[in-house]
Enzyme design. Structure first.
Site, PDB file in Angstrom:
ATOM      1  CE  LYS A 227      29.656  61.680  17.770  1.00  0.00           C
ATOM      2  NZ  LYS A 227      29.655  63.111  18.131  1.00  0.00           N
TER       3      LYS A 227
ATOM      4  CE1 TYR B 291       5.253  46.949  35.964  1.00  0.00           C
ATOM      5  CE2 TYR B 291       6.421  47.219  33.889  1.00  0.00           C
ATOM      6  CZ  TYR B 291       6.294  46.618  35.126  1.00  0.00           C
ATOM      7  OH  TYR B 291       7.211  45.674  35.525  1.00  0.00           O
TER       8      TYR B 291
END
Length: 356
Positions: free
Chosen positions: A30, A250
């Protein structure tokens, strides 16, 4: 760049197959084979002897069918959305029925088509996520005509705490699954995922469904080390030296305490280097650990390269994100998550290179 060893994946599949014999070994593919590229991994596993494959949704199954010979059996773990039954049956794909409503819909559109793909019945043994709860599987078991129309090929369930071998929930789920499966006699059974394989042979039944273990991820503390199949690299795009007191990134979350050589690496949280690893994680340049400084950005991160001599580092150089010096599990620990999430978060900007 993400480097995927097909040889390691095949070796891991064979090692697991030997461990669980005489049970059969399937493969969970998957989410694009856990983000590693189903187009190359599925044929490699088929070459290693795998014939039973598991994906999450029908779209994945239809794409996988194009990659494999006709004797491969493909299962859809999440079952079918209403209206998908005819397409699934026509493609010869095996749905996992997770509710009484799905079972009734499949009886009306799937098994009666005569395509021979059959279906899987998932019984909820205590995870409360997928599968028929007791009141539903009891009602189904009492309706023998409906059961016959399903064309069942397998009954299964899923373990919730197999990665904690001593957890009492494992034994409780095993007992619940055995009791529920007994209502569908003579039917092959499947319970063990990667972690469940390493509990005991009592969990193996007729079919096991490894996923993460195939790729070398550690799924259980009882699991022997399998071959690491994945290495991840990023590239340095800029180097600069900053004075003590200079802020980085940041939020000005990092302040240099010394003259610092900052290397900016072209990998960020959009590429699976999770933001939580800011000021915790690291990359490696050869034998040198380069700690992350400041916050991880979407497209880049900054590391302290002060202790690497200037002639040993430069723009364009590759740094190791996952590899011999840093496992997926180590990176997951830095990011406060699990190895599964790290692997499936690797973004599409990485060039994936499959090698034998």
């Amino acid at each position: 760049m993400v480097r995927i060893s097909l040889a390691a994946i095949r070796a891991n599949y064979r090692a697991i197959t030997d461990r669980i014999a005489p049970a059969r070994c399937g493969a969970v593919l998957k989410a694009d084979a856990y983000g590693l590229g189903i187009g190359r991994i599925a044929p490699a596993l088929y070459e290693a002897g795998c014939r039973e494959f598991f994906v999450a949704v029908l779209a994945e199954a239809l794409a996988l069918k194009l990659l494999l010979p006709g004797d491969a059996v493909i299962h859809v773990l999440n079952g079918l959305m209403p209206g998908q039954e005819a397409a699934c049956a026509a493609a010869g794909i095996r749905p996992v029925l997770n509710s009484l409503a799905q079972a009734r819909a499949w009886a009306g559109h799937g098994a009666v088509s005569g395509n021979g793909s059959g279906a899987v019945l998932q019984l909820d043994s205590g995870m409360s996520r997928m599968g028929l709860p007791p009141e539903e599987w009891q009602a189904l078991a009492a309706d023998r005509q409906l059961v016959e129309r399903l064309g069942l090929a397998l009954v299964m369930s899923h373990l919730a705490v197999a990665d904690e071998p001593e957890h009492p929930g494992n034994a409780l789920q095993l007992a619940a699954f055995k009791a529920a499966a007994a209502q569908f006699p003579a039917m092959p059974r499947s319970l063990a995922n990667s972690a469940g394989i390493f509990l005991s042979p009592a969990y193996h039944f007729e079919l096991c469904r490894p996923g993460a273990a195939l790729y070398g991820l550690v799924a259980s503390p009882r699991m022997p080390r399998l071959d690491p199949a994945v290495a991840v690299y990023g590239r340095i795009v800029q180097l600069r030296s900053i004075a003590p007191g200079t802020m980085v990134g940041y939020g000005w979350a990092f302040r240099a305490r010394r003259e610092t050589r900052v290397a900016t690496v072209s990998v960020g949280y959009a590429d699976g280097f999770l933001r939580f690893a800011s000021d915790r994680g690291a990359v490696w340049l050869g034998a040198h650990r380069l700690p992350v400084i400041g916050r991880v950005s979407m497209d880049c991160l900054t590391v302290d390269a002060t202790d690497v001599s200037a002639d040993r580092i430069g723009p364009g150089d590759y740094v190791e994100i996952i590899g011999p010096h840093q496992t997926v599990e180590g990176m997951a620990g830095d990011a406060g998550t699990i190895n599964y999430e790290i692997l499936t978060s690797l973004g599409s900007r990485y060039r994936r290179v499959h090698v034998d």
